[in-house]
Design an enzyme around this catalytic site. Structure first.
Site, PDB file in Angstrom:
ATOM      1  N   ASP A  30       0.785  -1.247   0.000  1.00 45.53           N
ATOM      2  CA  ASP A  30       0.000   0.000   0.000  1.00 45.53           C
ATOM      3  C   ASP A  30       0.817   1.299   0.000  1.00 45.53           C
ATOM      4  O   ASP A  30       0.458   2.262   0.703  1.00 45.53           O
ATOM      5  CB  ASP A  30      -0.967   0.007   1.201  1.00 45.53           C
ATOM      6  CG  ASP A  30      -1.959  -1.140   1.170  1.00 45.53           C
ATOM      7  OD1 ASP A  30      -1.917  -1.935   0.222  1.00 45.53           O
ATOM      8  OD2 ASP A  30      -2.773  -1.247   2.100  1.00 45.53           O
ATOM      9  N   LYS A 135      -6.769  -4.740  -3.163  1.00 45.69           N
ATOM     10  CA  LYS A 135      -7.384  -5.403  -2.013  1.00 45.69           C
ATOM     11  C   LYS A 135      -8.393  -4.481  -1.336  1.00 45.69           C
ATOM     12  O   LYS A 135      -8.130  -3.284  -1.167  1.00 45.69           O
ATOM     13  CB  LYS A 135      -6.298  -5.848  -1.025  1.00 45.69           C
ATOM     14  CG  LYS A 135      -5.477  -4.716  -0.400  1.00 45.69           C
ATOM     15  CD  LYS A 135      -4.329  -5.296   0.409  1.00 45.69           C
ATOM     16  CE  LYS A 135      -3.529  -4.291   1.181  1.00 45.69           C
ATOM     17  NZ  LYS A 135      -4.207  -3.542   2.214  1.00 45.69           N
ATOM     18  N   THR A 164       0.606   0.769   6.645  1.00 45.24           N
ATOM     19  CA  THR A 164       1.322   1.167   7.842  1.00 45.24           C
ATOM     20  C   THR A 164       1.695  -0.072   8.655  1.00 45.24           C
ATOM     21  O   THR A 164       1.030  -1.098   8.550  1.00 45.24           O
ATOM     22  CB  THR A 164       0.485   2.117   8.739  1.00 45.24           C
ATOM     23  OG1 THR A 164      -0.719   1.424   9.158  1.00 45.24           O
ATOM     24  CG2 THR A 164       0.088   3.385   7.978  1.00 45.24           C
ATOM     25  N   CYS A 168      -1.937  -2.397   7.810  1.00 44.19           N
ATOM     26  CA  CYS A 168      -1.934  -3.331   6.677  1.00 44.19           C
ATOM     27  C   CYS A 168      -0.727  -4.258   6.659  1.00 44.19           C
ATOM     28  O   CYS A 168      -0.829  -5.395   6.196  1.00 44.19           O
ATOM     29  CB  CYS A 168      -2.098  -2.564   5.375  1.00 44.19           C
ATOM     30  SG  CYS A 168      -3.761  -1.863   5.242  1.00 44.19           S
ATOM     31  N   GLN A 208       8.348 -13.933  21.149  1.00 37.83           N
ATOM     32  CA  GLN A 208       7.995 -15.338  21.369  1.00 37.83           C
ATOM     33  C   GLN A 208       8.642 -16.252  20.325  1.00 37.83           C
ATOM     34  O   GLN A 208       8.020 -17.171  19.809  1.00 37.83           O
ATOM     35  CB  GLN A 208       6.469 -15.518  21.360  1.00 37.83           C
ATOM     36  CG  GLN A 208       5.744 -14.625  22.370  1.00 37.83           C
ATOM     37  CD  GLN A 208       4.258 -14.880  22.383  1.00 37.83           C
ATOM     38  OE1 GLN A 208       3.827 -16.009  22.618  1.00 37.83           O
ATOM     39  NE2 GLN A 208       3.476 -13.843  22.131  1.00 37.83           N
TER      40      GLN A 208
END
Ligand code: TIU
Length: 241
Positions: A30, A135, A164, A168, A208
């Protein structure tokens, strides 16, 4: 695969990742005038669009190298059909923007396909042979051909950048991760209207043990490409043109 002419370790967090460039695509999210420039969708939401400019040069550098090495390049654009049939009312009616999706603005109708504001910024404009995915949502897999396009080309690893970071880019990385792709997010090739969301958005991806993917940067990608014997020849040929 280790030691193949196509593979190289890329410096990343939470740890280095081995990449086969032949099954890797550069996914640019984008980078549209509607988010990057005054008068577009991003600014109608009350944002300072100048916050996003920092991502352009790092993306341009990686895009140039990707083109020279023949890597698959995919660009996405968020936007809607002129009749808004693919825009959920819940999205159009959200908040109190200065202009709503579909309203006329200085770069054409806000976030509508075919309008000037919907297009990709000139610095990163797609060239022939690159895929452009339109999209309707924040994620690039939702209601698009992206999954099929990547599968047809046997892509399993995505270098992800764009804007961003927490909207997105994060949504697309989460969608990709659930579909089995390894995502390497370029920290300096992403940006947010909120610097703190950029930082946390990247931390969420690599925490994680890399719960959604890896975080690297443009310099590490360029270095790894340079150090891959087969691609370094192509980069050298491109540099001398
Ligand atoms: N508002 C915001 O931060 N982003 C979006 O609405 N779309 C994308 O991130 N592309």
């Amino acid at each position: 695969m280790a030691g193949s002419m196509h593979t190289m370790f890329v410096a990343a967090e939470p740890g280095p990742i081995e990449v086969d460039w032949g099954s890797t695509a550069l996914l640019i999210i984008d980078m549209q005038r509607d988010f990057m420039e005054p008068g577009g969708f991003g600014e109608t939401l009350g944002n300072d669009v100048s916050q996003l400019a920092r991502a352009v040069a790092p993306i341009a550098a990686v895009l140039k190298a990707a083109r020279e090495t023949g890597m698959l390049v995919v660009h996405t654009r968020e936007g809607h059909l002129p009749d808004l049939s693919d825009a959920p009312p819940a999205k159009v009616e959200r908040g109190a923007p200065s202009l709503r999706i579909g309203d006329p603005g200085p770069m054409g109708r806000i976030l509508i396909r075919g309008e000037a504001g919907h297009d990709i910024i000139p610095a990163l404009y797609p060239v022939e042979g690159e895929i452009v995915i339109d999209k309707p949502g924040k994620g690039a897999f939702y209601a698009t051909s992206l999954g099929a396009d990547l599968k047809a080309r046997e892509i399993d690893t995505l270098l992800v950048c764009g804007v961003t970071t927490e909207v997105c880019v994060n949504t697309t990385v989460r969608e990709a991760n659930d579909r089995g792709y390894r995502c390497i997010v370029l920290a300096d090739g992403c940006a947010s209207y909120f610097p703190e969301f950029h930082e946390m958005g990247l931390k969420m991806i690599k925490a994680q043990g890399g719960i959604f993917g890896w975080v690297s940067d443009s310099a590490a990608i360029l270095q790894a490409l340079q150090n891959t014997p087969e691609t370094s020849n192509k980069l050298a040929a491109g540099a001398s043109r």
